[in-house]
Design a protein around this motif. Structure first.
Motif, PDB file in Angstrom:
ATOM      1  N   ALA A   1      -2.259   6.519 -12.555  1.00  0.00           N
ATOM      2  CA  ALA A   1      -1.905   7.935 -12.639  1.00  0.00           C
ATOM      3  C   ALA A   1      -1.152   8.399 -11.406  1.00  0.00           C
ATOM      4  N   SER A   2      -1.229   7.714 -10.310  1.00  0.00           N
ATOM      5  CA  SER A   2      -0.554   8.154  -9.097  1.00  0.00           C
ATOM      6  C   SER A   2       0.929   7.789  -9.109  1.00  0.00           C
ATOM      7  N   HIS A   3       1.416   7.083 -10.100  1.00  0.00           N
ATOM      8  CA  HIS A   3       2.812   6.676 -10.258  1.00  0.00           C
ATOM      9  C   HIS A   3       3.306   5.878  -9.071  1.00  0.00           C
ATOM     10  N   VAL A   4       2.466   5.182  -8.480  1.00  0.00           N
ATOM     11  CA  VAL A   4       2.840   4.319  -7.373  1.00  0.00           C
ATOM     12  C   VAL A   4       2.675   2.895  -7.872  1.00  0.00           C
ATOM     13  N   PRO A   5       3.585   2.041  -7.512  1.00  0.00           N
ATOM     14  CA  PRO A   5       3.409   0.669  -7.976  1.00  0.00           C
ATOM     15  C   PRO A   5       2.083   0.114  -7.454  1.00  0.00           C
ATOM     16  N   PRO A   6       1.411  -0.658  -8.241  1.00  0.00           N
ATOM     17  CA  PRO A   6       0.104  -1.143  -7.826  1.00  0.00           C
ATOM     18  C   PRO A   6       0.216  -2.036  -6.597  1.00  0.00           C
ATOM     19  N   ALA A   7      -0.466  -1.624  -5.628  1.00  0.00           N
ATOM     20  CA  ALA A   7      -0.507  -2.410  -4.399  1.00  0.00           C
ATOM     21  C   ALA A   7      -1.951  -2.628  -4.030  1.00  0.00           C
ATOM     22  N   SER A   8      -2.127  -3.440  -3.035  1.00  0.00           N
ATOM     23  CA  SER A   8      -3.505  -3.718  -2.649  1.00  0.00           C
ATOM     24  C   SER A   8      -4.141  -2.513  -1.987  1.00  0.00           C
ATOM     25  N   THR A   9      -3.327  -1.586  -1.447  1.00  0.00           N
ATOM     26  CA  THR A   9      -3.883  -0.403  -0.814  1.00  0.00           C
ATOM     27  C   THR A   9      -4.206   0.690  -1.809  1.00  0.00           C
ATOM     28  N   CYS A  10      -3.877   0.474  -3.075  1.00  0.00           N
ATOM     29  CA  CYS A  10      -4.141   1.483  -4.098  1.00  0.00           C
ATOM     30  C   CYS A  10      -5.633   1.625  -4.354  1.00  0.00           C
ATOM     31  N   PHE A  11      -6.351   0.584  -4.151  1.00  0.00           N
ATOM     32  CA  PHE A  11      -7.776   0.627  -4.447  1.00  0.00           C
ATOM     33  C   PHE A  11      -8.556   0.936  -3.178  1.00  0.00           C
ATOM     34  N   LEU A  12      -8.367   2.149  -2.679  1.00  0.00           N
ATOM     35  CA  LEU A  12      -9.110   2.580  -1.509  1.00  0.00           C
ATOM     36  C   LEU A  12     -10.465   3.112  -1.973  1.00  0.00           C
ATOM     37  N   ASP A  13     -11.503   2.650  -1.322  1.00  0.00           N
ATOM     38  CA  ASP A  13     -12.855   3.045  -1.716  1.00  0.00           C
ATOM     39  C   ASP A  13     -13.356   4.135  -0.805  1.00  0.00           C
ATOM     40  N   ASN A  14     -13.763   5.218  -1.408  1.00  0.00           N
ATOM     41  CA  ASN A  14     -14.460   6.252  -0.671  1.00  0.00           C
ATOM     42  C   ASN A  14     -15.958   5.994  -0.785  1.00  0.00           C
ATOM     43  N   SER A  15     -16.681   6.391   0.218  1.00  0.00           N
ATOM     44  CA  SER A  15     -18.120   6.106   0.217  1.00  0.00           C
ATOM     45  C   SER A  15     -18.852   6.889  -0.863  1.00  0.00           C
ATOM     46  N   ASP A  16     -18.356   8.094  -1.222  1.00  0.00           N
ATOM     47  CA  ASP A  16     -19.047   8.878  -2.236  1.00  0.00           C
ATOM     48  C   ASP A  16     -18.727   8.407  -3.652  1.00  0.00           C
ATOM     49  N   GLU A  17     -17.748   7.511  -3.831  1.00  0.00           N
ATOM     50  CA  GLU A  17     -17.460   6.982  -5.162  1.00  0.00           C
ATOM     51  C   GLU A  17     -18.434   5.863  -5.566  1.00  0.00           C
TER      52      GLU A  17
ATOM     53  N   LEU B   1     -12.065   3.421 -13.905  1.00  0.00           N
ATOM     54  CA  LEU B   1     -11.637   4.686 -13.297  1.00  0.00           C
ATOM     55  C   LEU B   1     -10.683   4.421 -12.119  1.00  0.00           C
ATOM     56  N   ARG B   2     -10.945   3.437 -11.327  1.00  0.00           N
ATOM     57  CA  ARG B   2     -10.045   3.124 -10.199  1.00  0.00           C
ATOM     58  C   ARG B   2      -8.693   2.672 -10.702  1.00  0.00           C
ATOM     59  N   GLN B   3      -8.687   1.862 -11.745  1.00  0.00           N
ATOM     60  CA  GLN B   3      -7.402   1.425 -12.285  1.00  0.00           C
ATOM     61  C   GLN B   3      -6.653   2.609 -12.876  1.00  0.00           C
ATOM     62  N   HIS B   4      -7.376   3.502 -13.526  1.00  0.00           N
ATOM     63  CA  HIS B   4      -6.731   4.676 -14.107  1.00  0.00           C
ATOM     64  C   HIS B   4      -6.154   5.573 -13.010  1.00  0.00           C
ATOM     65  N   ARG B   5      -6.818   5.734 -11.869  1.00  0.00           N
ATOM     66  CA  ARG B   5      -6.301   6.529 -10.753  1.00  0.00           C
ATOM     67  C   ARG B   5      -5.029   5.906 -10.174  1.00  0.00           C
ATOM     68  N   CYS B   6      -5.076   4.590 -10.061  1.00  0.00           N
ATOM     69  CA  CYS B   6      -3.893   3.929  -9.501  1.00  0.00           C
ATOM     70  C   CYS B   6      -2.701   4.079 -10.426  1.00  0.00           C
TER      71      CYS B   6
ATOM     72  N   LEU C   1     -20.427  -0.718 -13.231  1.00  0.00           N
ATOM     73  CA  LEU C   1     -19.369  -1.432 -12.516  1.00  0.00           C
ATOM     74  C   LEU C   1     -18.080  -1.430 -13.322  1.00  0.00           C
ATOM     75  N   LEU C   2     -18.168  -1.700 -14.602  1.00  0.00           N
ATOM     76  CA  LEU C   2     -16.965  -1.685 -15.451  1.00  0.00           C
ATOM     77  C   LEU C   2     -16.362  -0.287 -15.501  1.00  0.00           C
ATOM     78  N   LEU C   3     -17.183   0.732 -15.599  1.00  0.00           N
ATOM     79  CA  LEU C   3     -16.691   2.108 -15.625  1.00  0.00           C
ATOM     80  C   LEU C   3     -15.994   2.457 -14.315  1.00  0.00           C
ATOM     81  N   TYR C   4     -16.575   2.039 -13.200  1.00  0.00           N
ATOM     82  CA  TYR C   4     -15.979   2.300 -11.893  1.00  0.00           C
ATOM     83  C   TYR C   4     -14.627   1.597 -11.766  1.00  0.00           C
ATOM     84  N   LEU C   5     -14.583   0.339 -12.188  1.00  0.00           N
ATOM     85  CA  LEU C   5     -13.309  -0.386 -12.108  1.00  0.00           C
ATOM     86  C   LEU C   5     -12.254   0.236 -13.022  1.00  0.00           C
TER      87      LEU C   5
END
Length: 173
Positions: free
Chosen positions: A146-162, A139-144, A133-137
């Motif tokens: 890395a996308s150079h987008v200000p952190p928003a609530s839509t940044c943490f979109l979950d895909n089913s395969d993740e 990685l999601r924070q790192h993706r958000c 769980l910590l690793l997943y969180l």
């Protein structure tokens, strides 16, 4: 309570020996009063024991004595053999109880060890789930970030395969 140590075989042997014993063994005066006083000249008595012996034993049939003594010897041997057998069985029971006690102690030790291993396995599974769980969180924070987008609530979109490794922690992804 001497009779509690006797078996039924010993009691039967003693009863048969007593039944075969002639009545003059129990009551020596019973047959001495019926005898003709002229047949035997009176003898001087030296002691009461000698007089009882002289009155009783010369008139006893030797076959009765032999059978009675034989039955008493058989009864004694039966008692001795049963006593030996009882002692051997008691020793065997003590050894079996010791073996059973040792086996129970080994089973208790194995059961305690199994419970400890199950507890350790549950702790490892919980730690693995928390790590995933910590690793997943992370990685999601790192993706958000890395996308150079200000952190928003839509940044943490979950895909089913993740999330497949979070749902089944025992299967390697």
């Amino acid at each position: 309570m001497a009779i509690t140590g006797c078996s039924s075989g010993l009691v039967v042997t003693a009863a048969v020996a007593l039944l075969l014993l002639p009545a003059q063994y129990y009551v020596p005066d019973l047959y001495s009063t019926l005898e003709d006083p002229l047949a035997n000249p009176p003898q001087p008595e030296t002691s009461a024991t000698r007089a009882w012996y002289d009155l009783t034993f010369p008139h006893l049939p030797p076959l009765d004595l032999f059978v009675t003594v034989t039955l008493l010897i058989i009864g004694s041997l039966t008692y001795i053999c049963e006593w030996i057998q009882r002692k051997l069985l008691e020793r065997r029971i003590v050894k079996l109880n010791q073996y059973l006690g040792a086996s129970v102690e080994r089973l208790r030790a194995w059961d305690a060890q199994r419970e400890q291993q199950e507890t350790t396995l549950k702790m490892v599974q919980n730690a693995t789930s928390e790590y995933n769980l910590l690793l997943y969180l992370l990685l999601r924070q790192h993706r958000c970030l890395a996308s150079h987008v200000p952190p928003a609530s839509t940044c943490f979109l979950d895909n089913s395969d993740e999330l497949h490794f979070l749902r089944n922690a025992s299967v390697d992804a």
